[in-house]
Scaffold this motif. Structure first.
Motif, PDB file in Angstrom:
ATOM      1  N   PRO A  83      57.568  30.346   8.272  1.00  0.00           N
ATOM      2  CA  PRO A  83      58.063  29.417   9.295  1.00  0.00           C
ATOM      3  C   PRO A  83      58.871  30.153  10.355  1.00  0.00           C
ATOM      4  O   PRO A  83      59.383  31.253  10.117  1.00  0.00           O
ATOM      5  CB  PRO A  83      58.950  28.461   8.483  1.00  0.00           C
ATOM      6  N   THR A  84      58.993  29.540  11.526  1.00  0.00           N
ATOM      7  CA  THR A  84      59.725  30.183  12.619  1.00  0.00           C
ATOM      8  C   THR A  84      61.214  30.317  12.311  1.00  0.00           C
ATOM      9  O   THR A  84      61.911  31.042  13.017  1.00  0.00           O
ATOM     10  CB  THR A  84      59.539  29.392  13.927  1.00  0.00           C
ATOM     11  N   SER A  85      61.686  29.656  11.255  1.00  0.00           N
ATOM     12  CA  SER A  85      63.092  29.814  10.866  1.00  0.00           C
ATOM     13  C   SER A  85      63.394  31.244  10.406  1.00  0.00           C
ATOM     14  O   SER A  85      64.553  31.640  10.331  1.00  0.00           O
ATOM     15  CB  SER A  85      63.454  28.827   9.749  1.00  0.00           C
ATOM     16  N   ARG A  86      62.347  32.016  10.108  1.00  0.00           N
ATOM     17  CA  ARG A  86      62.538  33.417   9.733  1.00  0.00           C
ATOM     18  C   ARG A  86      62.439  34.333  10.948  1.00  0.00           C
ATOM     19  O   ARG A  86      62.405  35.562  10.811  1.00  0.00           O
ATOM     20  CB  ARG A  86      61.531  33.839   8.658  1.00  0.00           C
ATOM     21  N   PHE A  87      62.386  33.721  12.122  1.00  0.00           N
ATOM     22  CA  PHE A  87      62.243  34.529  13.336  1.00  0.00           C
ATOM     23  C   PHE A  87      63.050  33.899  14.467  1.00  0.00           C
ATOM     24  O   PHE A  87      62.571  33.036  15.176  1.00  0.00           O
ATOM     25  CB  PHE A  87      60.755  34.630  13.726  1.00  0.00           C
ATOM     26  N   PHE A  88      64.315  34.297  14.575  1.00  0.00           N
ATOM     27  CA  PHE A  88      65.060  33.929  15.781  1.00  0.00           C
ATOM     28  C   PHE A  88      65.901  35.125  16.240  1.00  0.00           C
ATOM     29  O   PHE A  88      67.108  35.177  16.088  1.00  0.00           O
ATOM     30  CB  PHE A  88      65.898  32.651  15.619  1.00  0.00           C
ATOM     31  N   PRO A  89      65.212  36.135  16.817  1.00  0.00           N
ATOM     32  CA  PRO A  89      65.901  37.330  17.301  1.00  0.00           C
ATOM     33  C   PRO A  89      66.726  37.033  18.544  1.00  0.00           C
ATOM     34  O   PRO A  89      66.439  36.092  19.285  1.00  0.00           O
ATOM     35  CB  PRO A  89      64.756  38.294  17.622  1.00  0.00           C
ATOM     36  N   VAL A  90      67.743  37.841  18.766  1.00  0.00           N
ATOM     37  CA  VAL A  90      68.576  37.713  19.963  1.00  0.00           C
ATOM     38  C   VAL A  90      68.255  38.889  20.875  1.00  0.00           C
ATOM     39  O   VAL A  90      68.774  39.992  20.712  1.00  0.00           O
ATOM     40  CB  VAL A  90      70.073  37.695  19.599  1.00  0.00           C
ATOM     41  N   LYS A  91      67.359  38.649  21.833  1.00  0.00           N
ATOM     42  CA  LYS A  91      66.951  39.680  22.782  1.00  0.00           C
ATOM     43  C   LYS A  91      67.637  39.508  24.136  1.00  0.00           C
ATOM     44  O   LYS A  91      67.814  40.469  24.871  1.00  0.00           O
ATOM     45  CB  LYS A  91      65.430  39.650  22.983  1.00  0.00           C
ATOM     46  N   GLY A  95      71.076  47.026  23.116  1.00  0.00           N
ATOM     47  CA  GLY A  95      71.193  45.757  23.818  1.00  0.00           C
ATOM     48  C   GLY A  95      71.473  45.925  25.300  1.00  0.00           C
ATOM     49  O   GLY A  95      72.208  45.131  25.902  1.00  0.00           O
ATOM     50  N   THR A  96      70.875  46.964  25.904  1.00  0.00           N
ATOM     51  CA  THR A  96      71.116  47.219  27.322  1.00  0.00           C
ATOM     52  C   THR A  96      70.615  46.084  28.205  1.00  0.00           C
ATOM     53  O   THR A  96      71.162  45.847  29.282  1.00  0.00           O
ATOM     54  CB  THR A  96      70.443  48.535  27.758  1.00  0.00           C
ATOM     55  N   SER A  97      69.588  45.358  27.746  1.00  0.00           N
ATOM     56  CA  SER A  97      69.076  44.240  28.535  1.00  0.00           C
ATOM     57  C   SER A  97      70.089  43.113  28.651  1.00  0.00           C
ATOM     58  O   SER A  97      69.991  42.255  29.525  1.00  0.00           O
ATOM     59  CB  SER A  97      67.780  43.702  27.925  1.00  0.00           C
ATOM     60  N   MET A  98      71.092  43.111  27.755  1.00  0.00           N
ATOM     61  CA  MET A  98      72.156  42.110  27.796  1.00  0.00           C
ATOM     62  C   MET A  98      73.447  42.687  28.391  1.00  0.00           C
ATOM     63  O   MET A  98      74.497  42.046  28.360  1.00  0.00           O
ATOM     64  CB  MET A  98      72.430  41.570  26.392  1.00  0.00           C
ATOM     65  N   GLY A  99      73.351  43.915  28.914  1.00  0.00           N
ATOM     66  CA  GLY A  99      74.526  44.527  29.516  1.00  0.00           C
ATOM     67  C   GLY A  99      75.470  45.175  28.532  1.00  0.00           C
ATOM     68  O   GLY A  99      76.603  45.505  28.881  1.00  0.00           O
ATOM     69  N   ARG A 115      67.627  53.671  34.616  1.00  0.00           N
ATOM     70  CA  ARG A 115      68.437  52.987  35.635  1.00  0.00           C
ATOM     71  C   ARG A 115      68.172  53.514  37.037  1.00  0.00           C
ATOM     72  O   ARG A 115      68.729  53.013  38.007  1.00  0.00           O
ATOM     73  CB  ARG A 115      69.931  53.135  35.294  1.00  0.00           C
ATOM     74  N   ASP A 116      67.331  54.552  37.146  1.00  0.00           N
ATOM     75  CA  ASP A 116      67.026  55.169  38.439  1.00  0.00           C
ATOM     76  C   ASP A 116      65.510  55.209  38.623  1.00  0.00           C
ATOM     77  O   ASP A 116      64.828  56.085  38.093  1.00  0.00           O
ATOM     78  CB  ASP A 116      67.615  56.581  38.488  1.00  0.00           C
ATOM     79  N   LYS A 117      65.008  54.253  39.380  1.00  0.00           N
ATOM     80  CA  LYS A 117      63.557  54.139  39.550  1.00  0.00           C
ATOM     81  C   LYS A 117      62.974  55.274  40.391  1.00  0.00           C
ATOM     82  O   LYS A 117      61.756  55.422  40.474  1.00  0.00           O
ATOM     83  CB  LYS A 117      63.204  52.784  40.192  1.00  0.00           C
ATOM     84  N   THR A 118      63.843  56.082  41.020  1.00  0.00           N
ATOM     85  CA  THR A 118      63.364  57.226  41.794  1.00  0.00           C
ATOM     86  C   THR A 118      63.299  58.498  40.952  1.00  0.00           C
ATOM     87  O   THR A 118      62.828  59.533  41.437  1.00  0.00           O
ATOM     88  CB  THR A 118      64.277  57.475  43.011  1.00  0.00           C
ATOM     89  N   SER A 119      63.776  58.436  39.717  1.00  0.00           N
ATOM     90  CA  SER A 119      63.720  59.620  38.847  1.00  0.00           C
ATOM     91  C   SER A 119      62.274  59.875  38.430  1.00  0.00           C
ATOM     92  O   SER A 119      61.405  59.009  38.558  1.00  0.00           O
ATOM     93  CB  SER A 119      64.625  59.420  37.628  1.00  0.00           C
ATOM     94  N   PRO A 120      61.973  61.084  37.931  1.00  0.00           N
ATOM     95  CA  PRO A 120      60.586  61.450  37.613  1.00  0.00           C
ATOM     96  C   PRO A 120      59.907  60.469  36.651  1.00  0.00           C
ATOM     97  O   PRO A 120      60.544  59.925  35.750  1.00  0.00           O
ATOM     98  CB  PRO A 120      60.735  62.831  36.978  1.00  0.00           C
ATOM     99  N   LYS A 121      58.620  60.292  36.841  1.00  0.00           N
ATOM    100  CA  LYS A 121      57.839  59.452  35.942  1.00  0.00           C
ATOM    101  C   LYS A 121      57.518  60.228  34.666  1.00  0.00           C
ATOM    102  O   LYS A 121      57.147  61.399  34.720  1.00  0.00           O
ATOM    103  CB  LYS A 121      56.549  58.998  36.626  1.00  0.00           C
TER     104      LYS A 121
END
Length: 464
Positions: A349-357, A88-92, A319-325
């Motif tokens: 139904p969409t009730s089977r799909f409510f992920p927390v991203k 969950g790094t996108s959520m900190g 986290r470092d956009k200057t690091s090697p590709k």
């Protein structure tokens, strides 16, 4: 020298993986994908090679309720497997995402245990090297009556883009490796011995889903349909909406088999068609049903589950956009649909799909749009006006969980009658706030503003 003529660095990769104790089957799988990268394979799937799947080809789960009785009988032969490798790094977050408090101080992990107990079905968790210890510690504290079966996701070495060599990063060697994507589930369940163990215990049917998708519960009608019709593989799909344009869609390959195409596998000049929800009408919920005996036979025949390659370009340190590709070798779990003769899809139904991203997803879950049933299962509130809600939170103030919690520290606003919510700027909410309809709340000032206790917002609001 062209890519196809490069000798590559496979011996160096093999040596590195052997020293890390990687199973030979996983090493062979990496070698298979590495050879594709050296040959210039990108993993892209062009629309020239596929056709859309028509509505008439897809069974609707609303028409299979008569299978529920058979599903109840099959529960003793079923296992619910959760992909528990995310941080969950996108959520900190810095620890296992499944340990995040979802609602009323209850975590994803606790809800998963409750779901399994509700149906008296086995639970298994596929952890990653990043989440395993956190999960073990949490389970030790919780001491569940029926502890889940645990097995580990594998890891692949990152590939340096210029020369296709193994990535090295002495300051943090863990960054030299990447999870191989959730497609690794098949290798991991086999190499860990879990597949053999389950089959020996009489388990035939596995329902696999993401740990952050709380709508993905064991459903007896779906299990009954799967056990009675005996497809080797079944994917739950849902109707695409404008909110789902980036998710992987189902198509039919020109050889007749169903396939999954992810956004990373779509050529850049075909993205408009990829996102056309009328052309490609169904997206993959990543809820998968698989016959474990059929999986074992596939692995015995081919030595591994060789899924379509996803060559994911990244920086070595995310986290470092200057690091090697580098390239990360990844695969998608749903892509196995193309490997099984007789694989099928079913519309749910969409009730089977409510992920927390993102934190915006968490806001919806923590609000009154979702409630705990008498069985302590999280379900959508019957009073909800629209089944799906679009929430757009300013990432500067709500993008990370600590910032989010600060601004909703007293209580989450009522969203049961809200269709869409957008918040721009720094806004904090006191208790007993209700938001209705389609609303934009905008703070144009540089200072935080507060929505006071008892406020009802049913139109756009601007603070200056």
């Amino acid at each position: 020298m062209s890519q196809a003529d490069r000798p590559g660095c496979l011996p160096a990769f093999v040596s590195k993986m052997e020293k890390a104790g990687i199973h030979p089957v996983v090493i062979d799988s990496f070698a298979y994908y590495y050879a594709q990268i050296l040959a210039g394979e990108t993993g892209l799937i062009s629309r020239r090679d596929i056709e859309p799947v028509a509505s008439g080809e897809v069974q609707d789960a609303s028409h299979i309720k008569q299978y529920a009785a058979a599903g109840k009988q099959a529960l003793k032969h079923a296992v619910m497997i959760k992909l528990n490798g995310g941080l969950g790094t996108s959520m900190g977050l810095t620890g296992a995402k499944s340990l995040l408090e979802v609602k009323n101080s209850v975590t994803f992990l606790e809800i998963m245990l409750q779901q399994a107990a509700r149906h008296d079905v086995k639970l298994a968790l596929m952890n990653s090297f990043s989440t395993h210890q956190d999960t073990l510690s949490a389970l030790d504290r919780m001491k569940p009556f029926a502890p889940p079966l645990l097995f580990m996701q594998n890891k692949f070495p990152k590939v340096v883009q210029p020369d296709f060599s193994p990535a090295t990063w002495p300051r943090d060697p863990t960054l030299e490796w990447n999870p191989p994507g959730h497609g690794d589930i098949y290798a991991a369940i086999y190499t860990s011995g879990t597949l053999k163990r389950l089959i020996n215990q009489g388990i035939i049917y596995a329902f696999i889903s993401n740990s952050d998708n709380l709508g993905a519960t064991m459903d007896t009608a779906l299990l009954g349909y799967f056990s009675q019709n005996q497809p080797p593989f079944m994917m739950e799909v849902a109707r695409r909406t404008p909110a789902d344009v980036k998710g992987g869609h189902i198509a039919r390959h020109r050889d007749g088999r169903l396939i999954l195409r992810e956004a990373a596998q779509c050529p850049q000049d075909e993205l408009d068609a990829f996102q056309d929800i009328k052309l490609y009408g169904f997206f993959n919920t990543n809820n998968i049903w698989i016959n474990l005996q059929a999986l074992a036979k596939l692995i015995e025949k081919h030595g591994a589950v060789k899924l379509p390659l996803i060559r994911n370009p990244k920086t070595l340190d995310p986290r470092d956009k200057t690091s090697p590709k580098v390239y990360q070798v990844e695969t998608a779990m749903g892509a196995a649909i193309s490997l099984f003769e007789g694989a099928t899809v079913i519309q749910v139904p969409t009730s089977r799909f409510f992920p927390v991203k993102k934190c915006s997803d968490l806001l919806a879950i923590r609000s009154d749009r979702f409630v705990f049933s008498k069985d302590k299962l999280l379900t959508m509130n019957p009073a909800v006006g629209s089944r799906r809600i679009k929430i757009d939170l300013d990432p500067r103030y709500y993008g990370k969980i600590d910032l989010f919690n600060q601004r909703f520290s007293q209580h989450i606003p009522s969203l049961v009658k809200c269709d869409a919510l957008k918040i721009q700027g720094d806004v904090r909410f006191e208790s007993n706030v209700s938001i209705k309809g389609r609303v934009v709340i905008k703070n144009n000032s540089s200072k935080q503003v507060v929505v006071r206790e008892g406020t009802i917002i049913d139109e756009n609001v601007a603070f200056n």
